[in-house]
Enzyme design. Structure first.
Site, PDB file in Angstrom:
ATOM      1  N   VAL A  61       0.807  -1.223   0.000  1.00 48.88           N
ATOM      2  CA  VAL A  61       0.000   0.000   0.000  1.00 48.88           C
ATOM      3  C   VAL A  61       0.839   1.270   0.000  1.00 48.88           C
ATOM      4  CG1 VAL A  61      -2.050  -1.043   1.048  1.00 48.88           C
ATOM      5  CG2 VAL A  61      -0.262  -0.076   2.529  1.00 48.88           C
ATOM      6  N   TYR A 150       1.365   5.781  15.884  1.00 50.82           N
ATOM      7  CA  TYR A 150      -0.001   5.343  15.577  1.00 50.82           C
ATOM      8  C   TYR A 150      -0.975   6.505  15.737  1.00 50.82           C
ATOM      9  CZ  TYR A 150      -4.197   2.413  15.560  1.00 50.82           C
ATOM     10  OH  TYR A 150      -5.409   1.849  15.255  1.00 50.82           O
TER      11      TYR A 150
END
Length: 244
Positions: A61, A150
């Site tokens: 990706v 994150y």
């Protein structure tokens, strides 16, 4: 009629966990689904299970070339793309002092840059289709603090979603973000973490972690025409965690 009848969807990180749950739900509702992941074994197995309505493509990706390949093969197999679910993502349990620049950049590439590349690559296909729906999977940590790397990237996904929604409105393309809390995926509920997760669940207002299908139902709604007037918005599936 099935809620996604005649729709073509691309779902990243679809070989397992939430991505696999989304793919199964979409096929149940009539969609043709392109599943992408780096895990060929699990991806091919799931596509075989789902039958002729599913196609697996190995996909990095973070690669623009891979994204072009995925969109091209999706159009060749099923037609123009109506739905994109940017689901692929990683996290890392390291503090800001422990994390290396290389590790940080890897999280940014997978969680953030991939979302940009996915939207950029699929929008022309959606324009040809006359519209579409992009669902970017963020996190409750796109709303409140969590792990370094994150949290940063999940906040970025939230911002990209809003910016893209404003740009894409003229094309009839809706862009929304989904913010899951703690989900009972195999990775989360493995033996060395299960006890900690179950203890944490006591602090969730609904007193339990979510099943993947509960997130899939939200993603399905946003992908479908039922959400025709929703764009640029956050949809939270966290059992009340961020409401505290």
């Amino acid at each position: 009629m099935a809620r996604l009848q005649g729709k073509v969807a691309i779902i990243t990180g679809a070989a397992q966990g939430m991505g696999a749950a989304h793919a199964k739900r979409f096929v149940e509702e009539g969609a043709k689904v392109v599943l992408t992941d780096l895990n060929e074994e699990k991806g091919n197995a799931l596509a075989a299970e789902l039958g002729e309505s599913a196609l697996f493509i190995k996909h990095n990706v973070t690669s623009a070339a891979d994204w072009e390949k995925v969109v091209s093969q999706a159009e060749e197999a099923f037609g123009q793309v109506d739905i994109l679910v940017n689901n692929a993502g990683i996290t890392m349990a390291k503090s800001i002092l422990q994390m290396t620049e290389e590790e940080y950049r890897r999280i940014v590439d997978i969680n953030q840059v991939s979302v940009f590349l996915g939207m950029k690559s699929v929008i022309p296909s959606m324009q040809k289709a006359g519209g579409g729906s992009i669902v970017n999977i963020s996190s409750m940590n796109g709303l409140v603090a969590g792990a370094i790397g994150y949290t940063d990237t999940k906040f970025a996904v939230r911002g990209m979603t809003k910016a893209a929604a404003m740009e894409c409105a003229n094309y009839g393309i809706r862009v929304n973000s989904v913010h899951p809390g703690v989900i009972a995926t195999p990775m989360v509920m493995q033996e060395d973490t299960k006890a900690a997760v179950e203890a944490f669940a006591k602090h969730i207002p609904l007193k339990r972690v979510a099943e993947s299908k509960e997130v899939s139902n939200m993603v399905l709604f946003l992908a479908s025409d039922e959400a025709s007037y929703s764009t640029g918005s956050e949809f939270v599936v966290d059992g009340g965690m961020t409401a505290q």
